[in-house]
Scaffold this active site. Sequence first.
Site, PDB file in Angstrom:
ATOM      1  CD  GLU A  13       0.464 -13.458  32.708  1.00 17.21           C
ATOM      2  OE1 GLU A  13       1.107 -12.423  32.791  1.00 17.21           O
ATOM      3  OE2 GLU A  13       0.401 -14.124  31.654  1.00 17.21           O
ATOM      4  N   GLY A  79       5.758  -4.180  32.038  1.00 19.22           N
ATOM      5  CA  GLY A  79       6.698  -3.210  32.581  1.00 19.22           C
ATOM      6  C   GLY A  79       6.179  -1.800  32.311  1.00 19.22           C
ATOM      7  CB  ILE A 156      11.927  -3.783  28.213  1.00 16.40           C
ATOM      8  CG1 ILE A 156      11.304  -4.059  26.831  1.00 16.40           C
ATOM      9  CG2 ILE A 156      12.736  -2.477  28.213  1.00 16.40           C
ATOM     10  CD1 ILE A 156      12.277  -4.311  25.705  1.00 16.40           C
ATOM     11  CG  MET A 176       7.385  -9.897  26.218  1.00 17.80           C
ATOM     12  SD  MET A 176       8.455 -11.027  27.109  1.00 17.80           S
ATOM     13  CE  MET A 176       9.378 -11.752  25.772  1.00 17.80           C
ATOM     14  CD  GLU A 177       2.888 -12.416  26.078  1.00 22.31           C
ATOM     15  OE1 GLU A 177       2.528 -11.474  26.834  1.00 22.31           O
ATOM     16  OE2 GLU A 177       3.945 -13.060  26.263  1.00 22.31           O
ATOM     17  CG  ASP A 200       9.012  -5.181  35.119  1.00 20.20           C
ATOM     18  OD1 ASP A 200       8.345  -6.210  34.930  1.00 20.20           O
ATOM     19  OD2 ASP A 200       9.369  -4.439  34.181  1.00 20.20           O
TER      20      ASP A 200
HETATM   21  N1  ADE Z   1       6.263  -8.288  31.230  1.00 23.20           N
HETATM   22  C1  ADE Z   1       6.427  -7.830  32.484  1.00 23.20           C
HETATM   23  N2  ADE Z   1       7.469  -6.991  32.556  1.00 23.20           N
HETATM   24  C2  ADE Z   1       7.986  -6.903  31.306  1.00 23.20           C
HETATM   25  C3  ADE Z   1       9.080  -6.205  30.747  1.00 23.20           C
HETATM   26  N3  ADE Z   1       9.863  -5.429  31.489  1.00 23.20           N
HETATM   27  N4  ADE Z   1       9.336  -6.377  29.423  1.00 23.20           N
HETATM   28  C4  ADE Z   1       8.539  -7.177  28.677  1.00 23.20           C
HETATM   29  N5  ADE Z   1       7.505  -7.851  29.147  1.00 23.20           N
HETATM   30  C5  ADE Z   1       7.219  -7.722  30.461  1.00 23.20           C
END
Ligand code: ADE
Length: 232
Positions: A13, A79, A156, A176-177, A200
């Site tokens: 990233e 996501g 997730i 997540m951050e 996703d």
């Molecule tokens: N980063 C990218 N996709 C994610 C997801 N589905 N859950 C948490 N962090 C992510």
Amino acid sequence: MNKIGIIGAMEQEISLLKEKMEEVCITTRASMEFYEGRLHGKQVVVVRSGIGKVNAGVCAQILVDVFGVEAMINTGIAGSLKNEINIGDIVLSTDVVQHDMDASGFGYPLGQIPQMDAFSFEADAHLADLAERVCKRVNPEIQVFRGRVASGDQFISSRSVKEEIKKNFQGFCVEMEGAAIGQTAYLNGIPFLIIRAISDKADDSASVAYETFEKQAILHSVNLTENMLKEL
Ligand code: ADE
């Protein structure tokens, strides 16, 4: 804004940004390498925080204390929590919240950190305005959205968990951050923005989609971050 901290959770990233930096000085703190230098004429500190809220919070506080950054930008992937937000699209944070904070046993709403004034942490609207404008120019083939980013220490990949987060937090994307970076910015009184490209749909297909689309999504987020700097 004289000096800007740019955080990515993973090496992919931020590696493109690091390659383009000039006059680089590398400092290691808390096992993280901070790349201080210039990028498109702007003074920046680029760093890989590692994954999850603790890594991101530690990293953000070091950016403030050791490097004196005046704003923080987080570039990465996420996501999607909304049908209309497709893989490759960009979400810019209006605010951030921790979807895995649960003190409901004491009567707090899910996500609320006990004894803190704020429920969610507001991102900087000027940074978001600029990012939206630049995104439409440099990534014209994708959509850009502004909305809440929900963070937690979970990847997730289940439709039912995704639906719960949607219902409880009205988020646009999950990662997540971001909330840790936003909370650190809030505590230190500096502006921040989370820039996330969708890799996703955070449902049962998430793990496979992530593997397939991660690289392309990262390019969108990095391209935007880099071009934003030119106008800051
Ligand atoms: N980063 C990218 N996709 C994610 C997801 N589905 N859950 C948490 N962090 C992510």
